[in-house]
Design an enzyme around this catalytic site. Structure first.
Site, mmCIF file in Angstrom:
data_model
loop_
_atom_site.group_PDB
_atom_site.id
_atom_site.type_symbol
_atom_site.label_atom_id
_atom_site.label_comp_id
_atom_site.label_asym_id
_atom_site.label_seq_id
_atom_site.Cartn_x
_atom_site.Cartn_y
_atom_site.Cartn_z
ATOM 1 C CB SER A 86 3.525 -26.729 30.890
ATOM 2 O OG SER A 86 4.324 -25.753 30.299
ATOM 3 C CB THR A 188 5.649 -30.127 33.886
ATOM 4 O OG1 THR A 188 5.523 -30.205 32.485
ATOM 5 C CG2 THR A 188 5.332 -31.474 34.500
ATOM 6 C CB THR A 206 3.163 -32.414 31.746
ATOM 7 O OG1 THR A 206 3.740 -31.386 30.947
ATOM 8 C CG2 THR A 206 3.414 -33.746 31.063
ATOM 9 N NE ARG A 216 8.118 -35.530 24.248
ATOM 10 C CZ ARG A 216 8.125 -34.992 25.470
ATOM 11 N NH1 ARG A 216 6.988 -34.658 26.036
ATOM 12 N NH2 ARG A 216 9.235 -34.801 26.115
ATOM 13 C CB VAL A 217 4.451 -40.402 25.579
ATOM 14 C CG1 VAL A 217 4.389 -40.593 27.086
ATOM 15 C CG2 VAL A 217 3.070 -40.608 24.949
ATOM 16 N N GLY A 218 6.258 -37.951 26.977
ATOM 17 C CA GLY A 218 7.471 -37.615 27.713
ATOM 18 C C GLY A 218 7.661 -38.475 28.950
ATOM 19 C CG ASP A 219 9.775 -36.621 32.116
ATOM 20 O OD1 ASP A 219 9.242 -35.861 31.266
ATOM 21 O OD2 ASP A 219 10.109 -36.236 33.254
ATOM 22 C CB THR A 239 9.905 -30.313 35.915
ATOM 23 O OG1 THR A 239 9.315 -29.444 34.946
ATOM 24 C CG2 THR A 239 10.957 -29.540 36.683
ATOM 25 N N GLY A 240 11.106 -30.706 33.036
ATOM 26 C CA GLY A 240 12.050 -30.308 31.989
ATOM 27 C C GLY A 240 11.971 -31.249 30.800
ATOM 28 N N GLY A 242 11.817 -34.127 28.888
ATOM 29 C CA GLY A 242 11.551 -35.489 29.322
ATOM 30 C C GLY A 242 12.466 -36.547 28.750
HETATM 31 C C1 SD4 Z 1 7.879 -33.529 29.166
HETATM 32 N N1 SD4 Z 1 8.839 -33.315 31.356
HETATM 33 O O1 SD4 Z 1 6.857 -33.792 28.561
HETATM 34 C C2 SD4 Z 1 7.771 -32.852 30.515
HETATM 35 C C3 SD4 Z 1 7.754 -31.382 30.316
HETATM 36 C C4 SD4 Z 1 8.067 -30.577 31.511
HETATM 37 O O2 SD4 Z 1 8.345 -28.561 32.509
HETATM 38 O O3 SD4 Z 1 8.339 -31.044 32.574
HETATM 39 N N2 SD4 Z 1 8.043 -29.299 31.428
HETATM 40 O O4 SD4 Z 1 8.996 -33.750 28.703
#
Ligand code: SD4
Length: 327
Positions: A86, A188, A206, A216-219, A239-240, A242
């Site tokens: 990740s 991540t 990450t 796509r862009v996450g948090d 984490t998780g 986003g």
């Molecule tokens: C995301 N938060 O791109 C990240 C992914 C992540 O453990 O944290 N995975 O959404």
């Protein structure tokens, strides 16, 4: 009752519930509260891979180094590790088979840098640091981030590992676009450090959601969502999934709650509560938060069981299970 007092009261009750469930994270935090000598320096990071990240961060912290250097050196270990699928090299690609990386960093002065949708660079965290230190901007995206990285001497390389490529080829047989982050598909790295001087910095890096839509862009690279630090207060990382963190600006929320008087543990629990209250379907996703404050107290909490974190303090590196909301 003032809304702030009501808020604090509710959070206090939530905390009691967790303590009653004897969650390990709370115990770790409580132990810290009582101790006088296990505060500075410390490094804390998400998931099992945080253990190796913490080792590198500790080399910096234990020699009196700066929290900013500690978090950069720490997360770089995981960026270079192909076994972490990740983050960085070896990260899972998007649904078009392209690995795109997101990262951000923040120092004790409140300065911040970030990159998103960056391709072909193994260490996005170091590019984020250059953005912070060498440009008047906070965030560079995609081609512009890559252009800047190359100007700064970073070398383009293939960061799609053979294993990640084979898994993607397998996934393409069904091409089911189901961006679940729950039991697997997440490691991540988000890291916070408090150095011997008492300064706080944070980093998050990450490859994002496996098989996400291209672009796509996450948090994780969003200052205040994936990570936030305020040197007068503390820091937080997420984490998780986003999207849930972005909709609630989770890391900023945690730090601001600490600014209002919450302990790190109370703050991360309230941030998870906020997701529960505001986001329908939250049960389908995993979210984990870590927080530290200026005194070296720590907090950790997640939506589902299964989130763990590495805490290096008092010369000892420990992997600890977080408390969680959904029993
Ligand atoms: C995301 N938060 O791109 C990240 C992914 C992540 O453990 O944290 N995975 O959404």
């Amino acid at each position: 009752m003032s809304s702030r007092r009501k808020f604090l009261k509710q959070t206090g009750l939530a905390t009691l519930g967790v303590v009653a469930a004897s969650n390990q994270a709370c115990q770790a935090a409580d132990t810290k509260h009582k101790s006088t000598n296990i505060t500075k320096p410390l490094a804390i990071s998400t998931w099992k891979n945080g253990m190796q990240a913490n080792e590198a961060a500790w080399q910096v912290l234990n020699n009196g180094g700066r929290a900013l250097d500690a978090v950069e050196q720490g997360v770089k270990v995981v960026e270079a590790d192909p076994n972490d699928m990740s983050v960085g090299y070896g990260g899972r690609p998007d649904r078009d088979g392209i690995v795109t990386l997101d990262a951000c960093i923040m120092d004790e002065t409140g300065n911040a840098g970030s990159v998103c949708a960056l391709e072909n660079i193994k260490h996005p965290i170091s590019v984020a640091r250059r953005v912070m230190e060498k440009t008047p901007h906070v965030m560079l995206a995609g081609d512009g981030a890559l252009q800047f990285a190359k100007e700064e001497g970073f070398v383009e390389e293939n960061i799609l590992s053979e294993k990640a490529k084979q898994q993607w080829i397998e996934w393409r047989k069904t091409s089911e676009y189901k961006p679940l982050i729950n039991i697997e598909n997440h490691d991540t790295i988000g890291m916070l450090a408090l150095d011997a001087k008492g300064d706080i910095s944070g980093a998050c890096t990450t490859s994002g959601l496996a098989y996400k839509m291209h672009g796509r862009v996450g948090d994780s690279p969003i200052i205040g969502a994936g990570m936030y630090c305020d040197n007068e207060v503390g820091g937080a990382v997420a984490t998780g999934m986003g999207e849930l963190v972005m909709k609630t600006l989770g890391s900023f929320l945690v730090v601001e709650l600490m600014n209002q008087g919450y302990s790190p543990q109370q703050a991360v629990e309230e941030a998870i509560d906020r997701i529960v209250k505001k986001i329908p379907g939250y049960q389908d996703f995993q979210i984990g938060y870590l927080a530290i404050n200026k005194s070296g107290e720590v907090g950790a909490y997640s939506l589902h069981k299964g989130f763990n974190y590495a805490l290096y303090a008092n010369n000892t590196n420990n992997l600890i299970d977080s408390g969680y909301y959904l029993k």
